[in-house]
Design an enzyme around this catalytic site. Structure first.
Site, mmCIF file in Angstrom:
data_model
loop_
_atom_site.group_PDB
_atom_site.id
_atom_site.type_symbol
_atom_site.label_atom_id
_atom_site.label_comp_id
_atom_site.label_asym_id
_atom_site.label_seq_id
_atom_site.Cartn_x
_atom_site.Cartn_y
_atom_site.Cartn_z
ATOM 1 C CG ASP A 11 -1.898 0.975 1.182
ATOM 2 O OD1 ASP A 11 -2.103 1.511 0.031
ATOM 3 O OD2 ASP A 11 -2.587 1.380 2.164
ATOM 4 C CB SER A 12 0.241 4.855 -0.603
ATOM 5 O OG SER A 12 -0.925 4.945 0.002
ATOM 6 C CB CYS A 75 -3.536 0.607 -2.324
ATOM 7 S SG CYS A 75 -3.639 2.546 -2.940
ATOM 8 C CD GLU A 153 -0.663 6.602 6.784
ATOM 9 O OE1 GLU A 153 0.418 6.865 7.184
ATOM 10 O OE2 GLU A 153 -1.047 5.594 5.927
ATOM 11 C CB CYS A 184 -9.695 4.409 1.180
ATOM 12 S SG CYS A 184 -8.065 4.687 1.709
ATOM 13 C CG HIS A 186 -5.490 4.842 4.785
ATOM 14 N ND1 HIS A 186 -5.004 4.269 3.520
ATOM 15 C CD2 HIS A 186 -4.421 5.186 5.526
ATOM 16 C CE1 HIS A 186 -3.486 4.419 3.551
ATOM 17 N NE2 HIS A 186 -3.278 5.198 4.632
#
Length: 270
Positions: A11-12, A75, A153, A184, A186
């Site tokens: 993932d990023s 992602c 994050e 997403c 996240h």
């Protein structure tokens, strides 16, 4: 001795950890190599050619280094762009993620559902194709937010997030939708906060469990492999220094991942 199968999850940022946890819960007998390209975070703001180049380079190098059996691109943005070229370059199964629009549409009673994703995912033609295919009988409201990615994050680094700010972002949906897609990887990290600020009863769905089942099917562990109880050293890599690294490493330890290491081979710069 039975060879331990290996999965690279990419993932990023740390959003892919929500996918990792679902897969790990189902397949603890596997070694996981989790890598995130935080030098280029967030991926939703990259040009397609840069995203393709970086993802292919980093993932291919890790697959070669660890002789991985399977790759998960955790992602949504990357999955809609890089899978064709990555599958040309690698001869192992590659699993991507897409917004869970189909189950959300099935769960909805009012047929008004919300897609919460990054701005890039909201704009993708592929996303509209999924809506047309699986939610043609629904009104689909969409919010594209990079800020929620940043909040997720922050939470994993042990920082507090503002429920007031989150409430403002989701305000257009108050009393409007009864089913929400976390589009997403996240966003499952702040799933409880999302549910808390939406005061009406809503179903919140993501693709984590479906991805885990797909990975299990493709990996095809033998009964002997499933019964293995060997201690496995799972690994974590990043492409740049991370903020609040001690707190993040503690979070990784709690989910059976190793402390962050730097990628030791060159990767494409901007």
């Amino acid at each position: 001795m039975v060879r331990v199968k290996k999965i690279v999850i990419f993932d990023s940022g740390v959003g892919g950890l929500s996918v990792y946890k679902e897969i790990y819960d189902l397949l603890p007998q596997v070694q996981y190599i989790y890598a995130f390209d935080n030098a280029a975070f967030p991926y939703g703001e990259l040009a397609d050619n840069i995203l393709i180049e970086r993802t292919n380079h980093i993932v291919s190098a890790l697959v070669e280094q660890y002789k991985a059996d399977l790759v998960v691109i955790a992602c949504n943005t990357a999955s809609t762009i890089v899978l064709p070229t990555l599958r040309q370059n690698l001869n192992i199964p590659i699993v991507g993620v897409v917004p869970a629009i189909k189950p959300a549409a099935k769960l909805s009673n009012t047929k008004v559902i919300g897609l919460l994703a990054t701005p890039a995912t909201v704009k993708r033609e592929y996303t509209q194709q999924l809506i047309n295919q699986f939610a043609s009988d629904c009104e689909v409201k969409m919010i594209g937010s990079t800020r929620l990615v940043e909040m997720a994050e922050q939470k994993l680094r042990g920082e507090s997030i503002s429920l007031h700010e989150l409430s403002e972002i989701l305000a257009p949906w108050q009393q409007q939708v009864d089913s929400i897609i976390l589009g997403c990887t996240h966003f499952p990290l702040i799933k409880e906060e999302i549910k808390a600020v939406l005061r009406n009863e809503v179903s919140v769905v993501d693709s984590g469990k479906a991805i885990a089942l797909r990975v299990s099917s493709l990996l095809g562990l033998s009964e002997q492999e499933k019964q293995s109880h060997n201690k496995i050293n799972n690994l974590t890599y990043s492409s740049a220094a991370t903020q609040s690294v001690a707190a993040l490493n503690e979070s990784l330890r709690q989910i059976e991942l190793g402390t962050i290491q730097s990628l030791q081979y060159p990767y494409p710069r901007f």
